[in-house]
Design a protein around this motif. Structure first.
Motif, PDB file in Angstrom:
ATOM      1  N   LYS A   1       0.826  -1.209   0.000  1.00 36.45           N
ATOM      2  CA  LYS A   1       0.000   0.000   0.000  1.00 36.45           C
ATOM      3  C   LYS A   1       0.864   1.264   0.000  1.00 36.45           C
ATOM      4  CE  LYS A   1      -3.133   2.587   3.030  1.00 36.45           C
ATOM      5  NZ  LYS A   1      -3.917   2.552   4.295  1.00 36.45           N
TER       6      LYS A   1
ATOM      7  N   TRP B   1      -6.424   7.489  -4.527  1.00 39.92           N
ATOM      8  CA  TRP B   1      -5.895   6.129  -4.319  1.00 39.92           C
ATOM      9  C   TRP B   1      -5.829   5.798  -2.839  1.00 39.92           C
ATOM     10  CZ3 TRP B   1      -6.057   2.435  -7.535  1.00 39.92           C
ATOM     11  CH2 TRP B   1      -5.824   2.609  -8.895  1.00 39.92           C
ATOM     12  N   TRP B   2      -5.363   6.756  -2.046  1.00 39.69           N
ATOM     13  CA  TRP B   2      -5.271   6.547  -0.590  1.00 39.69           C
ATOM     14  C   TRP B   2      -6.656   6.303  -0.001  1.00 39.69           C
ATOM     15  CZ3 TRP B   2      -1.926  10.213   3.011  1.00 39.69           C
ATOM     16  CH2 TRP B   2      -1.702   9.552   4.234  1.00 39.69           C
TER      17      TRP B   2
ATOM     18  N   SER C   1       2.931   6.899  -6.382  1.00 36.39           N
ATOM     19  CA  SER C   1       1.893   7.756  -6.945  1.00 36.39           C
ATOM     20  C   SER C   1       2.147   9.227  -6.642  1.00 36.39           C
ATOM     21  CB  SER C   1       0.523   7.333  -6.411  1.00 36.39           C
ATOM     22  OG  SER C   1      -0.505   8.146  -6.919  1.00 36.39           O
TER      23      SER C   1
ATOM     24  N   LEU D   1       1.570   4.184  -2.827  1.00 41.15           N
ATOM     25  CA  LEU D   1       1.221   5.583  -2.580  1.00 41.15           C
ATOM     26  C   LEU D   1       2.432   6.497  -2.752  1.00 41.15           C
ATOM     27  CD1 LEU D   1      -1.162   5.290   0.518  1.00 41.15           C
ATOM     28  CD2 LEU D   1      -1.775   5.761  -1.854  1.00 41.15           C
TER      29      LEU D   1
END
Length: 812
Positions: free
Chosen positions: A176, A203-204, A183, A180
């Motif tokens: 995860k 996304w988060w 990203s 992030l």
């Protein structure tokens, strides 16, 4: 008695079980007694759950009545108020629940039931025969060896479950936060035409909403008892309260998946509290040698199938869970002693310690192998790391540590009070299941939004050489720099606590830690109480470490020459103070922190000073968070001391009467009718009964409801005694433990209406009895120390005068 004359709070949900507290919103009610039978008292009547205290100078009216029906043939109409039933007639009294009357016009009725556990061993003739057989067969030594083996198995299995949970969380969190970071790096706007930080924000949100929704949905729709850390429920169970579904395999499965999804989803919580619940479930399952969920009996460990034995194993499982969570075997044993256990003995100390050591050792081996370590240095799930240099302190710092303790106590008391108000609001205004899931998702969205806001608006860049995180985020910082605010959020809460302990001085701005402390304080307060599986230990330690380090930075800013200031040292003291203010633990908490950080024993003194100060300050305002959760849910916990209202009272003033009794040799039809018409779980066995007035008989023992149902199911009657006597033993009753059948599973006794039951070999011939003039504090100490479910009150002629149960010490 008229309903208008009964003291019933409109929010109370009154149940009909004589010895059990049945609903989350309701105290138990008192059996009916006539005006002449009710003791005159001027003491205050406290209505739990409503916060209302009424002073009543008149006779105390009952809250539930055993109301007389029209007298049947063979009974006397003048005996209204007694529970005697003739052998060939139906009971002339039935328990009338006032739930419908109290909640008339409302559609909300809580179904959750709390029952008492039978920690008092039923030493009937069958049990005594088994004990004599064990002595002849030298079974006593074998049973002790098996008990030790079970504790070792509990430690191993608990550690393996902890390893599985930890590895899954670590791998998913790694994926995860790595995604992030990538990203963010690819969407930082270099000029007006490139980059859009809204994309990593969404996304988060997605990576938080999906796992949190899955976890909250499983908890809400599959097993609601798994909500929270589980420590209050385990503590209630060990106190003698049977919390429904607390130690089932399905509970363990939902708990494990729920804590994984919650931590991966980024909620302000940790996996340490749920591990204690998981250890308790493992202990309860292994020790019984069977699974009622899968309807599988392995035919082992049959001697431990009772509440008394299971209680000790559950305590060992809780200690093993603490040991696995923190890598602290001594702390696990002390936690069970200080926080969880209501009953303790010397042998249990050794067994609990062995379970904790085995759990810590097993977890050490597995995780060290998983991380590629050859020296087995991986201690526990909550690994705070070792300090590079020994922590030292000056004696003039002790008053400063005490001030930190005072701060922790005040912040902890305020946190508990605010969290209690939030949870009461939830309970009242968010009763729908879908609403509970949406609330958890909303808190997850709020956490991500606050984190992104901090990262975007606070400019806190630090040299890349000092980066404490695995995935440092550059964002708007220059080359060879990382964003210190993102470093606090782009990792699990455990890793953030570790970073605050070990980051070098100057790793954060004062503004960063001040805002982070404020945000996480309220975020953790809103999170604890959601319908998700999460503990409160990690967020509490994180908030304390943040403001503890902040205090060190502020002092250094005011006094630049204060060389004694070590930010990691003050972060540790702040975490301890905040934990003491919220949890109100002292000895076990200090040992856990010492074992997880590896600090020297010389630093134990400032640690315990901060903890004790925080506890004293917090206790002035309210109880610890676990005790507060228990009180809010109206769980009938027995405290260490009786309530002040009971000082100066005698047994005659708190007992419940009349008592439904059964004769030593009684009609099977009578027993069947009694079980059908009342929900009591214990019945005095009497003889020397005149004119079928059983409630005035001479006491010769006590029989449990579960035993009577088994007797009827197995047709253990006097008339066919020669058929079942050779095959009946104490194991006959253990085989149906713990889910005893209900009376509805017994067929009507149409052809056996004249059969009789001899209770002499089934009843407990030595129940705990007290006299009507014995003081309530003395009775309370006996009741709690022995873990009783029923206590008989007799007069000077050994005739039954009443009965005392758990609710008589709580709701009168």
């Amino acid at each position: 008695m008229d309903d208008e004359k009964q003291l019933v709070h409109p929010e109370d949900d009154l149940s009909s079980d004589e010895d059990e507290i049945k609903t989350l919103d309701a105290p138990k009610s008192l059996p009916y007694a006539t005006a002449k039978e009710q003791p005159s008292t001027s003491r205050s009547q406290v209505f739990f759950g409503s916060g209302i205290t009424q002073t009543n100078n008149n006779d105390v009216p009952p809250l539930l009545s055993l109301e007389p029906e029209p007298a049947y043939e063979g009974s006397s109409g003048n005996n209204a108020g007694t529970a005697s039933i003739t052998a060939n007639s139906e009971p002339i009294f039935h328990v009338r629940s006032r739930t419908a009357a109290a909640l008339a016009g409302t559609a909300q009725q809580t179904q959750t039931q709390y029952e008492s556990l039978d920690y008092d061993v039923c030493e009937n003739a069958l049990f005594q025969a088994e004990q004599r057989k064990r002595l002849r067969d030298r079974f006593s030594l074998r049973i002790h060896v098996i008990r030790w083996i079970i504790f070792i198995l509990i430690g191993i299995v608990t550690a393996l479950i902890a390893c599985t949970i930890d590895i899954v969380i670590e791998e998913l969190s790694e994926l995860k936060y790595k995604f992030l970071k990538s990203s963010v790096d690819h969407n930082v706007p270099v000029n007006e035409s490139t980059g859009d930080l809204a994309l990593p924000f969404f996304w988060w949100l997605l990576f938080s909403i999906v796992p949190v929704a899955i976890g909250a949905g499983m908890v809400t729709y599959i097993e609601p008892i798994t909500a929270g850390s589980g420590i209050p429920q385990v503590k209630s169970y060990l106190n003698g309260v049977k919390v429904p579904r607390i130690v089932r395999i399905k509970t363990l499965a939902v708990k494990a998946v729920g804590v994984i999804t919650s931590v991966v989803g980024g909620l302000a919580g940790g996996k340490e509290g749920p591990m204690i619940h998981a250890g308790a479930v493992v202990a309860a399952g292994i020790s019984q040698g069977k699974s009622t969920t899968f309807v599988k009996d392995f035919r082992i460990f049959k001697a431990f199938r009772d509440d008394h034995e299971k209680r000790d194993f559950v305590l060992g499982g809780a200690a093993a869970g603490v040991s696995a969570a923190f890598g602290a075997p001594i702390g696990g044993m002390l936690f069970s002693l200080e926080e969880a256990a209501s009953f303790w003995n010397q042998n249990l100390i050794w067994r609990t310690l062995i379970a904790s050591i085995i759990s810590s050792f097993t977890l050490n081996i597995v995780l060290s192998a998983y991380h590629g370590l050859h020296d087995f240095t991986f201690t526990g799930l909550f690994n705070l790391g070792k300090f590079d240099q020994p922590l030292t302190f000056e004696y003039f710092e002790l008053p400063l540590f005490m001030l930190l303790g005072v701060t922790g106590g005040l912040l902890g008391a305020a946190w508990n009070s605010l969290n209690t108000r939030i949870n009461k609001f939830r309970k009242r205004y968010v009763p729908w299941k879908v609403g509970k899931v949406c609330e958890a998702v909303l808190v997850a969205i709020m956490g991500v939004t606050l984190a992104c806001t901090m990262i975007y608006f606070i400019d806190d860049c630090r040299p890349l050489g000092n980066d404490p995180t695995i995935h440092p985020v550059q964002l708007f910082c220059e080359d060879n720099e990382y964003n210190a605010v993102a470093a606090l959020w782009f990792q699990t809460p455990e890793a953030t606590v570790r970073a605050l302990f070990h980051d070098p001085p100057g790793s954060h701005k004062i503004l960063t830690l001040a805002v982070f402390t404020l945000v996480y304080y309220f975020l953790s307060c809103a999170t604890f109480g959601l319908n998700v599986s999460l503990g409160v230990f990690i967020p509490t330690a994180l908030v304390g470490a943040a403001w503890g380090r902040l205090v060190a930075m502020l002092i250094f800013y005011l006094f630049p020459n204060a060389l004694f200031l070590h930010p990691g040292k003050y972060a540790l003291i702040g975490a301890a103070a905040n934990l003491g203010g919220v949890l109100r633990m002292t000895i076990s908490l200090s040992v856990i922190l010492m074992e997880t950080t590896g600090i020297e024993t010389s630093f134990f003194f400032p640690l315990i000073i901060a903890l004790i100060t925080a506890k004293w300050v917090g206790d002035y305002f309210n109880d610890g968070i676990y005790d507060t959760v228990i009180e809010v849910n109206n769980v009938p916990m027995l405290s260490w001391e009786p309530l002040p209202q009971y000082k100066g009272l005698t047994a005659n003033e708190i007992l419940s009467k009349p008592v439904v009794s059964i004769k030593l040799v009684d009609s099977a039809h009578y027993i069947y009718e009694v079980l059908q018409k009342c929900n009591h779980n214990g019945f005095p066995v009497v003889d020397d009964v005149v004119d079928n007035r059983r409630s005035e008989g001479r006491v010769c023992g006590i029989i449990l409801r579960s035993q009577l149902i088994v007797i009827l199911l197995k047709s253990l009657y006097v008339e066919n005694k020669r058929f079942w006597i050779p095959e009946t033993s104490i194991q006959t009753f253990r085989d149906v433990y713990p889910r005893y059948p209900s009376i509805n599973s017994v067929r009507p006794l149409d052809k056996k209406i004249n059969y009789t039951v001899d209770l002499s070999m089934f009843m407990n011939p030595s129940p705990v009895r007290v006299n009507t003039h014995d003081s309530v504090p003395k009775i309370f100490n006996i009741f709690r120390a022995l873990g009783l479910r029923h206590m008989l009150v007799i007069n000077n002629e050994n005739r039954i005068a009443g009965i005392i149960t758990r609710r008589d010490f709580i709701y009168k």
